[in-house]
Design a protein around this motif. Structure first.
Motif, PDB file in Angstrom:
ATOM      1  N   GLU A 142       0.826  -1.208   0.000  1.00  0.00           N
ATOM      2  CA  GLU A 142       0.000   0.000   0.000  1.00  0.00           C
ATOM      3  C   GLU A 142       0.865   1.264   0.000  1.00  0.00           C
ATOM      4  O   GLU A 142       0.579   2.226  -0.716  1.00  0.00           O
ATOM      5  CB  GLU A 142      -0.930  -0.004   1.223  1.00  0.00           C
ATOM      6  N   VAL A 143       1.928   1.250   0.809  1.00  0.00           N
ATOM      7  CA  VAL A 143       2.821   2.404   0.871  1.00  0.00           C
ATOM      8  C   VAL A 143       3.497   2.636  -0.482  1.00  0.00           C
ATOM      9  O   VAL A 143       3.613   3.779  -0.946  1.00  0.00           O
ATOM     10  CB  VAL A 143       3.878   2.224   1.988  1.00  0.00           C
ATOM     11  N   SER A 144       3.923   1.559  -1.132  1.00  0.00           N
ATOM     12  CA  SER A 144       4.597   1.687  -2.429  1.00  0.00           C
ATOM     13  C   SER A 144       3.678   2.311  -3.472  1.00  0.00           C
ATOM     14  O   SER A 144       4.104   3.162  -4.262  1.00  0.00           O
ATOM     15  CB  SER A 144       5.087   0.315  -2.909  1.00  0.00           C
ATOM     16  N   VAL A 145       2.416   1.903  -3.466  1.00  0.00           N
ATOM     17  CA  VAL A 145       1.452   2.487  -4.403  1.00  0.00           C
ATOM     18  C   VAL A 145       1.275   3.974  -4.110  1.00  0.00           C
ATOM     19  O   VAL A 145       1.271   4.814  -5.023  1.00  0.00           O
ATOM     20  CB  VAL A 145       0.092   1.757  -4.309  1.00  0.00           C
ATOM     21  N   THR A 149       1.999   7.452  -6.281  1.00  0.00           N
ATOM     22  CA  THR A 149       0.952   8.468  -6.448  1.00  0.00           C
ATOM     23  C   THR A 149       1.507   9.845  -6.099  1.00  0.00           C
ATOM     24  O   THR A 149       1.243  10.831  -6.795  1.00  0.00           O
ATOM     25  CB  THR A 149      -0.262   8.153  -5.552  1.00  0.00           C
ATOM     26  N   GLY A 150       2.290   9.907  -5.021  1.00  0.00           N
ATOM     27  CA  GLY A 150       2.905  11.173  -4.618  1.00  0.00           C
ATOM     28  C   GLY A 150       3.866  11.705  -5.658  1.00  0.00           C
ATOM     29  O   GLY A 150       3.912  12.909  -5.941  1.00  0.00           O
ATOM     30  N   GLU A 151       4.646  10.801  -6.256  1.00  0.00           N
ATOM     31  CA  GLU A 151       5.596  11.211  -7.290  1.00  0.00           C
ATOM     32  C   GLU A 151       4.870  11.747  -8.526  1.00  0.00           C
ATOM     33  O   GLU A 151       5.282  12.749  -9.126  1.00  0.00           O
ATOM     34  CB  GLU A 151       6.499  10.040  -7.679  1.00  0.00           C
ATOM     35  N   ILE A 152       3.788  11.058  -8.897  1.00  0.00           N
ATOM     36  CA  ILE A 152       3.001  11.513 -10.056  1.00  0.00           C
ATOM     37  C   ILE A 152       2.355  12.859  -9.749  1.00  0.00           C
ATOM     38  O   ILE A 152       2.295  13.757 -10.602  1.00  0.00           O
ATOM     39  CB  ILE A 152       1.946  10.450 -10.437  1.00  0.00           C
ATOM     40  N   LEU A 169       1.135  19.030   1.413  1.00  0.00           N
ATOM     41  CA  LEU A 169       1.242  18.128   2.571  1.00  0.00           C
ATOM     42  C   LEU A 169       0.833  16.699   2.207  1.00  0.00           C
ATOM     43  O   LEU A 169       1.451  15.739   2.661  1.00  0.00           O
ATOM     44  CB  LEU A 169       0.390  18.649   3.726  1.00  0.00           C
ATOM     45  N   ILE A 170      -0.198  16.574   1.380  1.00  0.00           N
ATOM     46  CA  ILE A 170      -0.611  15.242   0.929  1.00  0.00           C
ATOM     47  C   ILE A 170       0.512  14.597   0.119  1.00  0.00           C
ATOM     48  O   ILE A 170       0.819  13.408   0.278  1.00  0.00           O
ATOM     49  CB  ILE A 170      -1.906  15.323   0.086  1.00  0.00           C
ATOM     50  N   LYS A 171       1.141  15.398  -0.727  1.00  0.00           N
ATOM     51  CA  LYS A 171       2.233  14.891  -1.582  1.00  0.00           C
ATOM     52  C   LYS A 171       3.405  14.397  -0.741  1.00  0.00           C
ATOM     53  O   LYS A 171       3.915  13.302  -0.968  1.00  0.00           O
ATOM     54  CB  LYS A 171       2.691  15.989  -2.533  1.00  0.00           C
ATOM     55  N   THR A 176       7.272  10.654   1.196  1.00  0.00           N
ATOM     56  CA  THR A 176       8.314  10.480   2.207  1.00  0.00           C
ATOM     57  C   THR A 176       7.814   9.895   3.520  1.00  0.00           C
ATOM     58  O   THR A 176       8.373   8.929   4.034  1.00  0.00           O
ATOM     59  CB  THR A 176       8.983  11.853   2.496  1.00  0.00           C
ATOM     60  N   ALA A 177       6.756  10.492   4.066  1.00  0.00           N
ATOM     61  CA  ALA A 177       6.376  10.177   5.442  1.00  0.00           C
ATOM     62  C   ALA A 177       5.849   8.752   5.622  1.00  0.00           C
ATOM     63  O   ALA A 177       6.112   8.109   6.649  1.00  0.00           O
ATOM     64  CB  ALA A 177       5.343  11.184   5.935  1.00  0.00           C
ATOM     65  N   LEU A 178       5.117   8.241   4.632  1.00  0.00           N
ATOM     66  CA  LEU A 178       4.495   6.927   4.807  1.00  0.00           C
ATOM     67  C   LEU A 178       5.525   5.802   4.932  1.00  0.00           C
ATOM     68  O   LEU A 178       5.324   4.861   5.704  1.00  0.00           O
ATOM     69  CB  LEU A 178       3.528   6.635   3.656  1.00  0.00           C
ATOM     70  N   LEU A 179       6.629   5.878   4.200  1.00  0.00           N
ATOM     71  CA  LEU A 179       7.641   4.816   4.304  1.00  0.00           C
ATOM     72  C   LEU A 179       8.360   4.897   5.650  1.00  0.00           C
ATOM     73  O   LEU A 179       8.681   3.854   6.241  1.00  0.00           O
ATOM     74  CB  LEU A 179       8.642   4.893   3.155  1.00  0.00           C
ATOM     75  N   LEU A 180       8.609   6.088   6.148  1.00  0.00           N
ATOM     76  CA  LEU A 180       9.211   6.230   7.475  1.00  0.00           C
ATOM     77  C   LEU A 180       8.249   5.737   8.550  1.00  0.00           C
ATOM     78  O   LEU A 180       8.654   5.084   9.519  1.00  0.00           O
ATOM     79  CB  LEU A 180       9.601   7.685   7.724  1.00  0.00           C
ATOM     80  N   SER A 181       6.971   6.024   8.365  1.00  0.00           N
ATOM     81  CA  SER A 181       5.953   5.540   9.298  1.00  0.00           C
ATOM     82  C   SER A 181       5.908   4.012   9.304  1.00  0.00           C
ATOM     83  O   SER A 181       5.867   3.370  10.365  1.00  0.00           O
ATOM     84  CB  SER A 181       4.578   6.102   8.896  1.00  0.00           C
ATOM     85  N   ALA A 182       5.939   3.420   8.106  1.00  0.00           N
ATOM     86  CA  ALA A 182       5.929   1.955   7.997  1.00  0.00           C
ATOM     87  C   ALA A 182       7.177   1.338   8.623  1.00  0.00           C
ATOM     88  O   ALA A 182       7.115   0.270   9.228  1.00  0.00           O
ATOM     89  CB  ALA A 182       5.812   1.541   6.533  1.00  0.00           C
ATOM     90  N   SER A 183       8.319   2.017   8.487  1.00  0.00           N
ATOM     91  CA  SER A 183       9.566   1.511   9.071  1.00  0.00           C
ATOM     92  C   SER A 183       9.440   1.369  10.585  1.00  0.00           C
ATOM     93  O   SER A 183       9.853   0.363  11.170  1.00  0.00           O
ATOM     94  CB  SER A 183      10.729   2.458   8.739  1.00  0.00           C
TER      95      SER A 183
END
Length: 326
Positions: A142-145, A149-152, A169-171, A176-183
Motif C-alpha cells: 500500500e505504501v509503495s502504491v 501516487t505522490g511522485e506523479i 502536505l498530501i504529496k 516520504t512520510a508513509l515509508l518512514l511511518s511503515a519503518s
C-alpha cells in the motif's frame, strides 16, 4: 561542541552493530555477477545515506522481543525500496548529483537507471516475502502504491504556483512520510510490540517523516552546496513548489515573487534573487515552525511508550531532524 554528524552517529548507538550488519546485507543484495549491472548498483549504494528507515525498524523492534535475524529482511527491504525510488527520482528530475556524487543517471544514463531501480525494488519484494508476515507485505504494498501516487502528483504539479499547502502536505506524506511511518510500525510488528505502542510508532514515523521532508525542502534554499551535495535551489530550477515558497507567496502582497516564479525555469538566472525574496517574506522561518510542530506531534504520540533508552533515542532523533543542515 560536537558536530551534527557526530550527533547523528551517537543517535544510532543502540543499533550501531546491527546497522553495520545491515550494510553488509545491502552489499550482498545489490551485488551482481554481471559487471554491467553490478557497477551502477554498487555506485548507488556507496553514495551512502542516513539509513534512517532500517535504523527505525531496528529501534522499533528493540521495544519488543528483539530478534535481529527476524527483523533483518524487513530492515534491508525498507532501504532497498528507498534506494529504488531515489534512482528513479534522479531520472525524472534530470539530477546529475546526489550527495555530492554523480547519479546513476549521470554515469550510466536513463535506461540503466530505470532497470537498476526496478531490479532493486524487485529484490525488496523477495525480502518482504521472507518476512512471512501478511500484514508487513500488505502495508509495504500500500505504501509503495501511495509513494508512486505522490511522485506523479509532484510531476503533475510542477511549475504550478497555485498549488495549495494542503496538496503539498498530501504529496510529502505519500512521497516520504508513509515509508518512514511503515519503518517504525513494522519494526514493532516484527518484534511483537503491543498494538498501542505499534500505533504510537506508526504516528511518530508519520510526523517525523513530514518534518523530515519539510526540512529537506528548506535546506534546498539554505544549505551549503558542498554539504547539500547538489546545487542550492535545485527544486526551484525544476519548477517544484515547496512549503517555503507557498508560505512566502501567502505574504507576497505586491505579487513580486509571484511574477518571478511564473517565469521559471526560464528565469533560472534569477534563482538567487528569488531565494532572497522567499527568505525576506518569511517563507523559511515559517516552514521551520511547521516542521517543529510536526516534531511536537511525534513526541506527543510517543508519550504512552514506557520510558527506556530506546524511547529516549526516538525522541532525540525527532529533535535532530529539525537541527540538521544536510
Amino acid at each position: 561542541m560536537h558536530s551534527l554528524e557526530d550527533q547523528e552517529k551517537k543517535l544510532f548507538e543502540l543499533v550501531k552493530e546491527d546497522l553495520r550488519k545491515i550494510e553488509q546485507e545491502l552489499i550482498k543484495e545489490v551485488s551482481e555477477r554481471n559487471e554491467f549491472l553490478h557497477d551502477p548498483a554498487m555506485h548507488l549504494l556507496k553514495a551512502g545515506g542516513k539509513r534512517l528507515r532500517p535504523a527505525f525498524a531496528l529501534l522499533a523492534a528493540k521495544l519488543g522481543d528483539y530478534d535481529f535475524e527476524k527483523v533483518k529482511p524487513l530492515a534491508v527491504a525498507l532501504e532497498l525500496i528507498h534506494m529504488a525510488t531515489l534512482v528513479h527520482d534522479d531520472v525524472v528530475d534530470n539530477s546529475m548529483l546526489r550527495r555530492g556524487l554523480p547519479t546513476v543517471k549521470a554515469n550510466w544514463g536513463n535506461k540503466m537507471s530505470i532497470h537498476i531501480g526496478d531490479r532493486i525494488f524487485a529484490k525488496s519484494l523477495l525480502l518482504i516475502d521472507s518476512c512471512k508476515n501478511n500484514y508487513v507485505a500488505k502495508v509495504l504494498a500500500e505504501v509503495s502504491v501511495k509513494m508512486t501516487t505522490g511522485e506523479i502528483q509532484q510531476l503533475n504539479g510542477a511549475k504550478n504556483i497555485s498549488t495549495s499547502i494542503k496538496d503539498y502536505l498530501i504529496k510529502i506524506k505519500r512521497k516520504t512520510a508513509l515509508l518512514l511511518s511503515a519503518s517504525c510500525e513494522l519494526g514493532g510488528v516484527m518484534a511483537n510490540v503491543s498494538p498501542r505502542v505499534v500505533n504510537a510508532l506508526k504516528q511518530y514515523g508519520l510526523y517525523v517523516g513530514m518534518a523530515f521532508q519539510i526540512i529537506d525542502d528548506i535546506l534546498d534554499f539554505t544549505a551549503d552546496e558542498k554539504v547539500l551535495g547538489k546545487p542550492v535551489g535545485s527544486d526551484l530550477r525544476q519548477g517544484l513548489i515547496t512549503l517555503p515558497v507557498l508560505l512566502a507567496l501567502k505574504r507576497d502582497k505586491k505579487h513580486e515573487l509571484w511574477r518571478e516564479l511564473q517565469n521559471l525555469p526560464q528565469n533560472n538566472a534569477n534563482i538567487e534573487q528569488i531565494i532572497k525574496e522567499i527568505k525576506y517574506l518569511g517563507g523559511i522561518s515559517e516552514a521551520y515552525a511547521w516542521a517543529k510542530n510536526y516534531i511536537e506531534k511525534a513526541i506527543s504520540a510517543f508519550e504512552l511508550v514506557p520510558k527506556s533508552p530506546v524511547k529516549d533515542t526516538f525522541l532525540e532523533i525527532a529533535q535532530f531532524i529539525v537541527q540538521r543542515n544536510y
